[in-house]
Design a protein around this motif. Structure first.
Motif, short mmCIF file in Angstrom:
data_model
loop_
_atom_site.label_atom_id
_atom_site.label_comp_id
_atom_site.label_asym_id
_atom_site.label_seq_id
_atom_site.Cartn_x
_atom_site.Cartn_y
_atom_site.Cartn_z
N CYS A 32 0.69 -1.24 -0.03
CA CYS A 32 0.21 -0.34 -0.31
C CYS A 32 1.28 1.14 0.21
O CYS A 32 0.61 2.04 -1.27
N GLY A 36 0.24 1.20 -3.92
CA GLY A 36 -0.95 1.05 -3.39
C GLY A 36 -1.97 0.58 -4.15
O GLY A 36 -3.05 0.49 -4.15
N THR A 203 -7.69 8.37 -8.78
CA THR A 203 -7.63 7.87 -7.96
C THR A 203 -9.47 7.37 -7.49
O THR A 203 -10.08 8.52 -7.80
N ASN A 241 -7.31 -1.37 -4.28
CA ASN A 241 -6.28 -0.67 -4.24
C ASN A 241 -7.18 0.41 -3.49
O ASN A 241 -8.17 0.39 -3.17
N ILE A 242 -5.90 1.30 -3.24
CA ILE A 242 -5.95 2.84 -1.97
C ILE A 242 -6.50 3.68 -2.76
O ILE A 242 -6.24 4.30 -3.89
N GLN A 247 -5.63 7.61 1.82
CA GLN A 247 -3.99 8.09 1.82
C GLN A 247 -4.51 8.98 2.44
O GLN A 247 -3.42 9.80 3.84
N PHE A 254 -0.09 5.51 3.31
CA PHE A 254 -0.88 4.51 1.84
C PHE A 254 -1.07 5.23 0.72
O PHE A 254 -1.37 6.58 0.74
N LYS A 255 -1.09 4.66 -0.46
CA LYS A 255 -1.22 5.20 -2.16
C LYS A 255 -2.20 5.70 -2.90
O LYS A 255 -2.45 4.21 -2.65
N SER A 256 -3.00 6.25 -2.24
CA SER A 256 -4.39 6.19 -4.03
C SER A 256 -3.18 5.99 -4.92
O SER A 256 -3.19 7.65 -6.04
N THR A 257 -3.97 5.74 -6.09
CA THR A 257 -2.65 5.54 -7.25
C THR A 257 -3.59 5.89 -8.27
O THR A 257 -4.60 4.58 -8.55
#
Length: 327
Positions: A32, A36, A203, A241-242, A247, A254-257
């Motif tokens: 994450c 992400g 995102t 996915n985040i 985020q 944590f990365k929102s991709t």
């Protein structure tokens, strides 16, 4: 820089020891933070149930546009972002997305106290078709509720990965805003216009997404070198996915991709995302007292309403009939 989406076996978290659970949580936390996105296997949702949901999705979208528009999201009597979205209704692509969908969420009464007394407008009943026997039972009673249970377990893993008690998020997810979508993408063999994709680059808004993909590829994830990485479907897995709320909550731990969908498979593509958000009135603010917050606190439901306002055409025009209803 990642060039593929990692795969995580969730079985040891669901059925293993405390040590197993922490090990899986640590794997999830690392992914994450760096990617992400990940595939989740051994999640305990039967593949036979997923297959039946796809059959129901095909049955719904095979109807005439006139029949589907009876459930148009802009005509939903509860005004809670539920119902049918026709082609080009959503604006993740500047000229409209080449997909149609059906949105539902937690089934709550129209006189739910949070809705009537506290203006939690995203709560309330769903907008169901009356001409598809068994549709609601399969989609909601069986699949949706199973995915809510799985979502709570994923939240436990997130909490452990952040060195928090496993039930840290539970009190903020007693009436969670969990939106499920049935999505149908026509084939787009050639991209004639980068401003009109199956689903434009974006995102996700909520805490995280649990996505089931049909056998057709289309989902692409943007790495930090500006390269689009294919999230090729893997049988019996969900893509996790985040989202932006998580985020913000984790202060960018944590990365929102960014991701998009282009259906160049040469055939129709279906997918079933489940977007997991907390309670409407949950306050999203930096979890760590040892960090300088990068974001102002927000109320989860109000944040989501703002994002929906930016995405759905009906929320911008306040029209009760879609301008795309003849497509």
């Amino acid at each position: 820089m990642f060039t593929q989406i990692p795969l995580i076996d969730f079985g040891p978290f669901l059925h293993g020891t405390d040590e197993d659970r922490q090990h899986v949580a640590d794997q999830i936390g690392e992914v994450c933070h760096n990617v992400g996105f990940f595939y989740l296997s051994n999640h305990d949702v039967p593949s036979s149930l997923v297959e039946r949901v796809y059959k129901e999705a095909e049955r719904f979208f095979a109807q005439s546009i006139e029949e589907k528009m009876k459930l148009y999201i802009g005509s939903c009597p509860y005004k809670n972002n539920r119902g049918y979205t026709p082609m080009l209704e959503e604006k993740l692509s500047p000229k409209g997305d080449l997909k149609e969908g059906f949105d539902l969420a937690m089934e709550l009464p129209a006189d739910d106290q949070d809705r009537t007394d506290r203006d939690a407008t995203l709560y309330g009943p769903n907008f169901w078709p009356e001409n598809l026997p068994g549709f609601r039972e399969c989609i909601y009673d069986e699949y949706y509720l199973s995915m809510v249970v799985l979502g709570h377990r994923v939240l436990e893993a997130f909490a452990l990965s952040l060195h928090l008690p496993f039930d840290y998020f539970k009190s903020m997810c007693r009436k969670p805003m969990v939106t499920m979508r049935l999505l149908h993408y026509p084939s787009q063999p050639i991209v004639y216009d980068e401003d009109q994709l199956g689903c434009g680059a974006h995102t996700d808004y909520e805490c995280f997404t649990l996505l089931s993909q049909s056998n057709q590829s289309g989902l692409q994830v943007l790495n930090n070198q500006g390269q689009w990485v294919n999230a090729t479907p893997i049988p019996n897995t969900f893509v996790v996915n985040i989202g932006d709320l998580m985020q913000r909550w984790t202060n960018d731990q944590f990365k929102s991709t960014t991701h998009r969908v282009i259906n160049t498979s040469g055939t129709e593509r279906y997918s079933i995302p489940v977007f997991f958000g907390p309670d409407f009135f949950a306050e999203i603010k930096c979890l760590s007292k040892d960090q300088i917050p990068k974001y102002e606190p927000v109320v989860a439901g109000k944040y989501l309403i703002g994002r929906f306002d930016d995405t759905y055409q009906y929320r911008q025009t306040n029209s009760q009939s879609s301008p795309n209803s003849t497509l």
